[in-house]
Enzyme design. Structure first.
Site, short mmCIF file in Angstrom:
data_model
loop_
_atom_site.label_atom_id
_atom_site.label_comp_id
_atom_site.label_asym_id
_atom_site.label_seq_id
_atom_site.Cartn_x
_atom_site.Cartn_y
_atom_site.Cartn_z
N GLU A 170 32.90 40.69 37.63
CA GLU A 170 33.59 41.54 36.66
C GLU A 170 33.20 41.23 35.31
O GLU A 170 33.10 42.30 34.46
CB GLU A 170 35.19 41.32 36.69
CG GLU A 170 35.62 42.11 38.04
CD GLU A 170 36.56 40.96 38.91
OE1 GLU A 170 37.50 40.63 38.09
OE2 GLU A 170 36.93 41.41 39.95
N LYS B 193 42.57 36.26 37.41
CA LYS B 193 42.10 37.42 36.53
C LYS B 193 43.30 37.89 35.45
O LYS B 193 43.86 36.87 34.97
CB LYS B 193 41.75 38.58 37.40
CG LYS B 193 40.82 37.85 38.62
CD LYS B 193 40.33 39.24 39.38
CE LYS B 193 39.55 38.71 40.53
NZ LYS B 193 38.87 39.47 41.41
N HIS C 44 31.28 35.66 36.50
CA HIS C 44 31.95 36.39 37.47
C HIS C 44 31.49 37.91 37.58
O HIS C 44 31.13 38.55 36.50
CB HIS C 44 33.41 36.34 37.29
CG HIS C 44 34.17 37.01 38.51
ND1 HIS C 44 34.70 38.22 38.56
CD2 HIS C 44 34.89 36.34 39.47
CE1 HIS C 44 35.25 38.48 39.69
NE2 HIS C 44 35.76 37.27 40.13
N GLY D 269 37.82 41.96 46.08
CA GLY D 269 38.92 42.91 45.75
C GLY D 269 38.96 44.01 46.82
O GLY D 269 39.71 45.16 46.57
N ASN E 241 41.52 32.61 41.35
CA ASN E 241 41.14 33.13 39.93
C ASN E 241 42.37 34.22 39.87
O ASN E 241 42.22 35.26 40.45
CB ASN E 241 39.65 33.98 40.02
CG ASN E 241 39.35 34.66 38.93
OD1 ASN E 241 40.13 34.67 37.81
ND2 ASN E 241 38.27 35.54 39.02
N GLU F 69 29.59 35.12 45.79
CA GLU F 69 30.49 35.99 46.00
C GLU F 69 29.82 37.45 46.01
O GLU F 69 29.28 37.90 44.98
CB GLU F 69 31.59 36.30 44.75
CG GLU F 69 32.30 34.99 44.57
CD GLU F 69 33.67 35.29 43.70
OE1 GLU F 69 34.60 35.20 44.15
OE2 GLU F 69 33.40 35.65 42.71
N SER G 75 37.38 38.80 49.09
CA SER G 75 38.44 38.86 49.88
C SER G 75 38.94 38.06 51.14
O SER G 75 38.95 38.22 52.16
CB SER G 75 38.04 40.44 50.58
OG SER G 75 38.10 41.39 49.81
P1 PGA Z 1 39.46 38.65 45.85
O1 PGA Z 1 38.35 38.09 44.40
O2 PGA Z 1 39.85 37.33 46.71
O3 PGA Z 1 40.63 39.52 45.30
O4 PGA Z 1 38.26 39.67 46.61
C1 PGA Z 1 37.63 37.05 44.50
C2 PGA Z 1 37.01 36.94 43.06
O5 PGA Z 1 36.93 37.72 42.29
O6 PGA Z 1 36.74 35.97 42.67
#
Ligand code: PGA
Length: 250
Positions: free
Chosen positions: A97, A11, A95, A173, A9, A167, A210
């Protein structure tokens, strides 16, 4: 044996030129893939450029989100049918976010997910608990609340389109990875929900949050985990290469 999934992803990162360069490296990397299906979700802005690089590859390209209506007065949105028309294979929905930063409700996310399924795209459905929910002992409830509405959309025809990306929000992140026991417990609960609702569905379950070369081997070894949804590490070729190697050899 079905393939591992490794979904990146990107983003809100990479303009079309840089996105094209990175995707062409991934196209070469995955040319002779045995065990891994790679998918990448670039920005909508870079989507056409990225798809143009993927001509003769079996890499999946997908949206980071999708609107359920085909077209119309929905400022700022891109529809699942548009993604399908330009050659996407999947779309993410739900997601964290989108849920927690942009304020999408479960109801909206469920409608978006329905649009993705109706347009014959794979649905990479993201869900998971926040730190506060985890600390209050509410993880199971959150998994139920976020998964049950999606399972209602699943039937004998579309169940192969579903991919679940668990997740934990506090791991995205942040560099904090869920413990192997946390992941095991969640995967068991997710499988229980599937069994109790749509027993014919054997959706792949991905872990996200992560994921990095130094933790991926252990995560992928958890029974019931078929791959990962990767944010940060999918933007760096060297890191993604290591994840891919683990996936191929595991
Ligand atoms: P990350 O993001 O690997 O940077 O923690 C995962 C995601 O947002 O799907």
């Amino acid at each position: 044996m079905s393939k591992h999934l490794l979904i990146g992803n990107w983003k809100m990162n990479l303009l079309p030129e840089d996105a094209s360069k990175l995707i062409s490296q991934y196209v070469s990397l995955t040319k002779n893939s045995n065990r891994t299906q790679v998918g990448i979700a670039p920005t909508f802005l870079a989507m056409s450029a990225v798809i143009a690089e993927c001509n003769s590859s079996d890499l999946w390209i997908g949206g980071q989100n999708a609107h359920q209506e085909n077209d119309g007065a929905f400022t700022g949105e891109v529809s699942a049918s548009m993604l399908q028309a330009i050659g996407c294979a999947f779309s993410l929905t739900g997601h964290s976010e989108c849920r927690h930063v942009l304020g999408e409700s479960q109801d909206l996310i469920t409608k978006r997910s329905s649009g993705v399924l109706d347009n014959q795209l794979k649905l990479v459905y993201c869900f998971g608990e926040t730190l506060a929910e985890k600390e209050a002992g509410n993880r199971s409830k959150v998994l139920q609340d976020q998964l049950l509405p999606i399972m209602e959309l699943i039937n004998e025809k579309n169940h192969n389109q579903l991919i679940l990306a668990y997740e934990p929000v506090w791991a995205i992140g942040t560099g904090k990875v869920a413990t192997i026991q946390d992941i095991k417990d969640s995967v068991l609960e997710i499988n229980e929900i599937i069994k109790n609702t749509k027993p014919f569905c054997n959706a792949a379950i991905l872990y996200g949050g992560s994921v990095k070369p130094d933790n991926y081997q252990q995560i992928l070894a958890v029974q019931g985990v078929s791959g990962a949804l990767v944010g940060g590490a999918s933007l760096k070729y060297e890191q993604f290469l290591e994840l891919y190697k683990i996936s191929e050899n595991c």
